[in-house]
Design an enzyme around this catalytic site. Structure first.
Site, PDB file in Angstrom:
ATOM      1  CG  ASP A  38      -1.879   1.399   1.352  1.00 31.11           C
ATOM      2  OD1 ASP A  38      -2.042   1.684   0.273  1.00 31.11           O
ATOM      3  OD2 ASP A  38      -2.404   1.481   2.191  1.00 31.11           O
ATOM      4  NE  ARG A  46     -11.925   3.222   4.760  1.00 31.14           N
ATOM      5  CZ  ARG A  46     -11.424   4.205   5.536  1.00 31.14           C
ATOM      6  NH1 ARG A  46     -12.230   5.234   5.993  1.00 31.14           N
ATOM      7  NH2 ARG A  46     -10.405   4.218   6.479  1.00 31.14           N
ATOM      8  CD  GLU A  77      -5.349   0.866   0.799  1.00 26.09           C
ATOM      9  OE1 GLU A  77      -5.017  -0.011   1.502  1.00 26.09           O
ATOM     10  OE2 GLU A  77      -5.229   2.134   1.298  1.00 26.09           O
ATOM     11  CE  LYS A 124      -0.198   3.635   3.282  1.00 25.39           C
ATOM     12  NZ  LYS A 124      -0.801   4.228   4.414  1.00 25.39           N
TER      13      LYS A 124
END
Length: 514
Positions: free
Chosen positions: A285, A366, A364, A292
């Site tokens: 991720d 969820r 992302e 991030k």
């Protein structure tokens, strides 16, 4: 880069028996000492047989009994064992399951590098208030295996370990009467330990090795090992046909193909409604376009820890042939930024038909879970439990001790909390109140995918709750518990212990005896 086979390191051999400590023929006998140099019952028996050998050592100050301290003693007179390992238990009045776990881990670490290939432990005879022998045996196995676990298969020169490592551990039970039950508990514990081991190996794999395709292949490998497990892997075309646009939107920025992995174990009556387990499988991720910060981004390989847990749990279910119908669903993608990636402001239509305005592409998990939870509906489930490294907000709220638990059914939440306490893989219930729903309001779609800074773990669960209204559902946010940080960085294998205990309790209600 080709993915290596997920290595299943050989676990130790475990057994149970009963008997007096002074009569045990073994390379090493493990007994405990409380603080203030108080010998445990087994240690007292050895002390008596050796004419005060142990108490003489403690009087000299060689062992004070501080929790986790160890002292290896050779040639103790009057007993059959070659050596005795004294392990500090801490204060007797404070001795609980947590202290027991620490003492067990300290003992096995002390022996592993000292040429002891087998040992007999009397720690399982210790009295822990409110804890049954079954639980003590399970924690013993899990702590021994965890203490010796290493993930070094990608090192060019991995530590070869000791020339004569610890290979067999025998646990002593208080009496012969319960040996059959103890052996059954041990079989369960070894299956759980192997499932946790697999979960850790998958989660610790870096993202250039562990992709959605790797997870799918690992699930298929389980089906080869366990014919009672049926695996189906949905590719992008099949998911497009089902309208899984939320899941597929997350995958758009990556060259790695998305997978929806479905594992089915039919151990009960075919008409019985199954328990469905859903695990978030973001193999890396980056945050997508909502990139991030670079610090600690390497840890985002662990964003598939929920998926790894479901694979590990399904291996346990299959190994023990539990009399339950259990379905494991793993939505797996990689979240990356690219010219084709999902963008803030995009609106997508989920499999349920509900539309979602994406305000942050780093929320992302969820998005892939909502389609998987909608897919779960086709099984007409008795219960659905999802596990996901979903929110940093849960880590801020609860730290790294309990997993966050939210549920639309109070009895299910209580059942999971009790399983967590029994397995020492604890959870803490957080509110799933309708008052959090307005934070998800969107001017342009049915909902937004984030609800602002306040109550981030709760609004994430509130989002998922919109897709789980047709069945009993619980959500485990494992963002703080799936891996350790700092010097001991690595996967923990949680919440495999919690869910395994939950399933075993259900199985016993269906007649499972181990």
């Amino acid at each position: 880069m080709p993915s290596p086979q997920i290595r299943r390191t050989a676990l130790l051999e475990f057994s149970v028996k009963s008997g007096a400590p002074e009569k045990q023929r073994t390379s090493c006998l493990i007994v405990g000492v409380y603080e203030a140099r108080k010998l445990s019952e087994a240690a007292e028996a050895i002390d008596k047989a050796s004419d005060g050998h142990l108490s003489a050592l403690t009087r000299r100050g060689d062992m004070e009994g501080e929790l986790g301290d160890t002292l290896l003693i050779h040639a103790v007179p009057g007993i059959q064992a070659e050596r005795v390992l004294l392990v500090g238990l801490g204060k007797e009045r404070e001795f609980d399951l947590n202290a027991f776990n620490k003492a067990t881990a300290a003992a096995v670490k002390a022996l592993h590098y000292r040429g002891t290939t087998e040992c007999v432990s009397h720690l399982t005879e210790l009295d822990i208030k409110g804890v049954e022998l079954e639980q003590i045996l399970r924690q013993s196995v899990l702590n021994v295996d965890a203490a010796l676990y290493r993930f070094d298969q990608l090192k060019s020169n991995p530590d070869p370990g000791p020339r004569r490592p610890l290979r067999k551990v025998t646990f002593i039970t208080p009496s012969r009467r319960g040996l059959l039950e103890a052996e059954a508990s041990l079989r369960e514990a070894m299956a759980i330990s192997a499932g946790i081991h697999l979960t850790k190996n998958l989660a610790n794999m870096p993202a250039n090795y562990c992709t959605p395709s790797t997870l799918a292949e690992e699930a298929r490998n389980l089906a080869v090992t366990h014919p009672n497990l049926v695996v189906d892997v949905l590719d992008q075309a099949r998911m497009e046909g089902l309208g899984m646009n939320a899941l597929l939107a997350v995958a758009k920025g990556s060259r790695e193909a998305p997978k929806l992995i479905v594992m089915e174990h039919k151990g009960a009556n075919p008409d019985d409604a199954p328990i469905v387990l859903v695990g978030k499988g973001v193999t890396f991720d980056s945050g997508g376009i909502s990139l991030k910060p670079g610090l600690d981004m390497d840890q985002m390989k662990y964003d598939m820890s929920g998926a790894a847990a479901v694979v590990g749990i399904m291996s346990i279910v299959a190994e023990l042939r539990l009399p339950l119908n259990v379905v494991g669903i793993v939505p797996s993608v990689e979240n990356m930024p690219s010219g084709g990636a999902l963008k803030p402001g995009d609106i997508i239509k989920s499999m349920s038909g509900q539309t979602i305005e994406v305000l942050n592409t780093d929320a992302e998990g969820r998005l892939i879970l909502c389609d998987a939870l909608t897919y779960a509906k086709r099984y007409k489930p008795e219960t659905v439990i999802d596990m996901a490294t979903l929110t940093g907000a849960c880590v801020i709220a609860l730290g790294r001790v309990p997993s966050g638990l939210l549920s639309n059914t109070k009895s299910l939440a209580q059942e999971l909390l009790k399983a967590g306490e029994a397995s020492h893989d604890r959870a803490w219930e957080l509110p799933l109140w309708d008052e959090y729903q307005p934070q998800l309001k969107s001017n342009f779609a049915d909902m937004a995918n984030i609800g602002g800074r306040e109550g981030g773990a709760l609004t994430a669960a509130a989002f998922l709750a919109r897709f789980t209204k047709d069945y009993r559902w619980a959500h485990l946010d494992i963002a703080g518990t799936a891996w350790n940080v700092g010097e001991n960085k690595g996967a923990t294998g949680r919440p495999v212990g919690l869910i395994s205990e939950f399933l075993l309790r259900r199985a016993r209600a269906n007649g499972h005896t181990g």
